[in-house]
Design an enzyme around this catalytic site. Structure first.
Site, short mmCIF file in Angstrom:
data_model
loop_
_atom_site.label_atom_id
_atom_site.label_comp_id
_atom_site.label_asym_id
_atom_site.label_seq_id
_atom_site.Cartn_x
_atom_site.Cartn_y
_atom_site.Cartn_z
N GLY A 473 0.82 -1.21 0.00
CA GLY A 473 0.00 0.00 0.00
C GLY A 473 0.85 1.26 0.00
O GLY A 473 0.32 2.37 0.07
N ARG A 651 16.01 12.39 -0.49
CA ARG A 651 15.27 12.55 -1.73
C ARG A 651 13.87 11.95 -1.57
O ARG A 651 13.72 10.82 -1.15
CB ARG A 651 15.99 11.85 -2.88
CG ARG A 651 15.24 11.97 -4.21
CD ARG A 651 16.07 11.52 -5.39
NE ARG A 651 15.30 11.49 -6.62
CZ ARG A 651 15.02 12.58 -7.35
NH1 ARG A 651 15.46 13.76 -6.96
NH2 ARG A 651 14.30 12.49 -8.45
N ASN A 654 8.63 10.40 -4.70
CA ASN A 654 7.35 10.81 -5.27
C ASN A 654 6.56 11.54 -4.18
O ASN A 654 6.10 10.92 -3.23
CB ASN A 654 6.59 9.57 -5.76
CG ASN A 654 5.24 9.90 -6.37
OD1 ASN A 654 4.60 10.89 -6.00
ND2 ASN A 654 4.81 9.08 -7.30
N LYS A 724 15.75 8.45 2.29
CA LYS A 724 15.59 7.90 3.64
C LYS A 724 14.18 7.33 3.74
O LYS A 724 13.24 7.88 3.18
CB LYS A 724 15.72 9.02 4.68
CG LYS A 724 17.10 9.68 4.75
CD LYS A 724 17.04 10.81 5.78
CE LYS A 724 18.40 11.45 5.99
NZ LYS A 724 18.31 12.60 6.94
N GLY A 727 8.17 5.58 5.63
CA GLY A 727 6.91 4.87 5.88
C GLY A 727 6.53 4.83 7.35
O GLY A 727 5.36 4.86 7.69
N GLU A 728 7.53 4.73 8.19
CA GLU A 728 7.24 4.59 9.62
C GLU A 728 7.57 5.86 10.41
O GLU A 728 7.56 5.86 11.63
CB GLU A 728 8.00 3.39 10.18
CG GLU A 728 7.41 2.09 9.70
CD GLU A 728 8.32 0.89 9.92
OE1 GLU A 728 8.08 0.17 10.89
OE2 GLU A 728 9.25 0.67 9.14
MO1 MOS Z 1 7.36 -2.35 9.66
S1 MOS Z 1 6.67 -2.72 11.58
O1 MOS Z 1 9.04 -2.46 9.96
O2 MOS Z 1 6.71 -3.64 8.78
#
Ligand code: MOS
Length: 762
Positions: A473, A651, A654, A724, A727-728
């Site tokens: 996702g 960078r 997107n 870098k 996502g988290e």
């Molecule tokens: Mo994430 S908890 O490193 O899938």
């Protein structure tokens, strides 16, 4: 709300729409759970109703009598499987508790039988008619339960090697002008991705195909092969789309090899759909944590002493640990630092990765404590961060490759209107609503892992990219396609991306926010191999080797280094080569990756590097989050009308997909403060709210305003993509920002999550 596709700033890619947008909204994206099987049988799990003890026997007569039942598998007749080590100890598994191996019960909800039938309904009906006789022992549920054991994490878990410390904490704390000691708690949480924990297994002769939502197809392939005792090349894992991961699908769960073993015995494809409540106990989760923070500071706000002690729950056999002190001890300048992480063993399923595992609970503690310190100092919390900002982490003195923390604070503060805040608690209100403003820092390690890719370029520019990455996702298809298009100088529409299949060249687990950096770096490298072949064909002698490396084709790449690139006519190059297709395969590894990296990569192990583990530097992405909360004076209802975050992550490949990721992160961060918690019945160590009606997750009405600001940042010290992981990033710190805002609104400091209206006492 910012625009859906933010204008790219310096060092940002184009905000192109998602590669898979059309397939997803038209329902043509095929998830593992959707894969059709020929003549399948259906499996339904029977799980333990006790948390500790043993199964004395089954009464299966009624279950067997259900029409359509084919087989019932228990520990008495289950396929024999080999053990796998814990993922975080160099294995593939999320737990070493292997069900159906013996009559012993290690936790509530452990798989104790599998019913196989001609239909899902028959399997479920029969499963409900399985009668089990148990010998029950008293389980230990959580912290403070009788029977738990506690020991330092260091030495128990190979991913948590040391408790960071520097200087003399005790002395410095005792002598500090300002001292703060505070304890914080975070709850048990479960991932609850939309796609259920399904597994479909089909054998064709000796070859096994597994359709299962996974964040690591190469890990799952090798792990299942190890458990079945077969050659890993006989196993293929396929999942072109994954309906959410959040860490729950990074490591192998016991269900997969069990289903594969039964399918082999019955010589028939089997489809398992575990129910939502079973998902709480047959996979991993975020365990509850406890913290004590001690901060010593001078009157002008400089930290002189910092101590972070954390405790985490794990299962009896497994020392899973997130150990977030590796981050919290390095975030601010401080000469005297101490830390300790402990693991408390209880009769629970083994916890595991969940949405920024170390930083979400550990920065909740530190960033709440920083706000408390700012109050003690009568100082603006943003200024307290500025005073303690640093270019070098304090434990080893290593420089950050880049650090835009205060730039993020300044941008977010401006967009939020922080200057309008009156600093006294309970000083802002509107009608029945107390208004609070709060902020916190976020950071997340920049991690990368070895990855391989295959790229094929045709004479007409059509390009095929193959890499066993994962689309959970996040936008993986999109950024990989962009990378290839940009690097080869072909139109984006001509690039086809193939991921989510273990027959493709291996990529790391889609975890630790490493995917974009790892996969895009590998794809860039392989595209460059193609470029070099084409250049050699047209200009064999006219370029030095160095020039060949940096020269572009057709259209100038956007990287600065390539500005002077000379364009190349692809068709002319193909004519010179005398071929119509050029294909290259390559293996990329990040700087500092261990020698066995590629070997490990092919056997489904990840050698992630980055974060604090780099030799002479430290790499993190940073951000700042500002929130507005409103608390009703009479009902104590808590609302969160505004979440504003500014982030810098090298960078931005997107800006559109990055914004979506960060927006989702802010929402999950809010959710970790105000909504998400798994309640445990301490008498029987059982999760109570194991469904989506009672386990609260955010909906649109919970987040009326979410604003994401992307800061320009260039970092040439991390990886070829210069990216870098983000996502988290955005769900770290947000929980603290909310509690800091709640303090501002009400004057009440809340140190235990989640915060519900019954916790507000004003
Ligand atoms: Mo994430 S908890 O490193 O899938």
């Amino acid at each position: 709300m910012t625009a859906a596709a933010p204008e790219p700033k310096a060092n940002m890619g184009q905000p192109v729409p998602r590669y898979d947008a059309h397939s997803k909204v038209t329902g043509r994206a095929t998830y593992a759970s959707d894969m059709p099987l020929a003549n399948p049988a259906y499996a339904f799990l029977v799980t333990s109703a006790i948390a500790k003890g043993r199964v004395d026997g089954f009464d299966l007569a009624e279950a067997r009598a259900v029409r359509g039942v084919i087989d019932i598998v228990t520990h008495e007749n289950a396929p024999k499987l080999k053990e796998s080590k814990l993922f975080s100890n160099g294995g593939y598994a999320g737990t070493t508790i292997q069900p159906l191996k013996s009559p012993d019960i290690a936790h509530d909800g452990q798989i104790i039988a599998v019913v196989i039938a001609e239909s899902y309904e028959a399997a479920r009906e029969a499963a409900n008619r399985v009668k089990v006789n148990y010998t029950v022992a008293a389980p230990s549920a959580t912290f403070d339960s009788p029977g738990t054991t506690t020991a330092a994490a260091k030495g128990q878990n190979s991913q948590f090697k040391e408790d960071p410390k520097v200087g003399d904490f005790a002395k410095a704390f005792a002598a500090a002008e300002i001292q703060l000691t505070a304890a914080y708690d975070t709850p048990t949480q479960h991932h609850n991705p939309m796609e259920l924990f399904t597994t479909s297994c089909a054998w064709i002769g000796d070859d096994l195909v597994i359709y299962e939502p996974s964040q690591y197809v190469h890990g799952l392939k090798n792990g299942v092969a190890e458990q079945l005792g077969i050659d890993a090349d006989k196993v293929r894992v396929v999942n072109p789309y994954v309906g959410g991961g959040f860490g729950s699908r990074g490591s192998m769960t016991p269900r997969t090899a069990i289903i594969a073993g039964i399918a082999r015995r019955l010589n028939r494809p089997i489809k398992l759909v575990a129910t939502r409540d079973q998902g709480f106990t047959i996979t991993t989760y975020r365990a509850e944590t406890r913290h004590e923070i001690k901060l010593g500071a001078s009157r002008d706000g400089k930290l002189v002493a910092l101590r972070h002690e954390g405790a985490e729950v794990s299962s009896r056999p497994d020392a899973y640990c997130v150990g977030g002190t590796k981050t919290t001890t390095r975030l601010y300048a401080c000469p005297n630092v101490d830390s300790l992480v402990s693991i408390v063993r209880a009769d629970r399923n083994t916890p595991g990765f969940m949405r920024s595992p170390p930083e979400v609970p550990y920065l909740f503690a530190l960033e709440s404590a920083m706000d408390e310190l700012a109050v003690k100092l009568d100082m603006d919390p943003v200024e307290l961060r500025r005073i303690n900002d640093t270019t070098n982490e304090p434990i080893g003195g290593k420089p950050y490759t880049s650090r835009s923390l205060m730039a993020c604070f300044d941008e977010a503060a401006k967009a939020f209107g922080w200057s309008q805040r009156s600093s006294q608690p309970k000083s802002m209100a509107e009608g029945d609503w107390l208004i609070g403003y709060g902020c916190a820092a976020t950071c997340y390690p920049t991690q990368m892992g070895p990855a391989a890719a295959r790229v094929r370029l045709q004479r007409d520019g059509r390009t095929r990219v193959e890499i066993a990455g994962h689309e959970i996702g996040t936008g993986a298809y999109t950024v990989i396609a962009q990378t290839a298009a940009e690097r080869l100088g072909v139109p984006l529409e001509k690039v086809a991306v193939f991921i989510g299949d273990s027959d493709l060249p291996p990529a790391p687990v889609a975890g630790g926010s490493n995917s974009t950096a790892s996969t895009c770096s590998a794809v860039m490298m392989v595209c460059d191999q193609i470029r070099q072949r084409l250049f050699k064909a047209v200009m064999p002698d006219s370029l030095t080797d160095k020039a060949k490396e940096t020269v572009g084709i057709s259209q100038a790449p956007t990287t600065q280094a390539a500005k002077s690139n000379r364009p190349l006519d692809i068709e002319k190059a193909f004519d010179a080569l005398g071929v119509s297709v050029v294909e290259e395969y390559g293996e990329w590894k990040p700087e500092g990756a261990p020698l066995d990296s590629f070997k490990a990569m092919h056997s489904g192990h990840v050698r992630l590097v980055g974060g604090h583990q780099m030799q002479d530097k430290i790499a993190y992405a940073f951000g700042a989050e500002f929130v507005e909360v409103r608390v009703n004076r009479f009902t104590h209802e808590i609302r969160c009308p505004r979440l504003v975050g500014a982030f810098a992550a090298g960078r931005i490949m997107n800006p559109r997909t990055a914004r979506s990721q960060l927006m989702g992160g802010l929402i999950w961060g809010m959710s970790s403060a105000l909504l998400e918690a798994t309640e445990i019945d301490e008498r029987n160590a059982r999760y109570v709210n194991d469904n989506l009606a009672d386990y609260l997750v955010p909906v649109n009405a919970d987040v009326p305003g979410v604003e994401v600001i992307l800061l320009s940042e260039q970092d040439d010290h991390i990886n070829p993509a210069g990216a870098k992981g983000l996502g988290e990033l955005a769900n770290v710190g947000t929980n603290a920002a909310i509690c800091n805002a709640l303090y501002h609104a009400t004057g009440q400091r809340i140190r235990k999550l989640p915060v519900r209206l019954e916790n507000i006492e004003v």
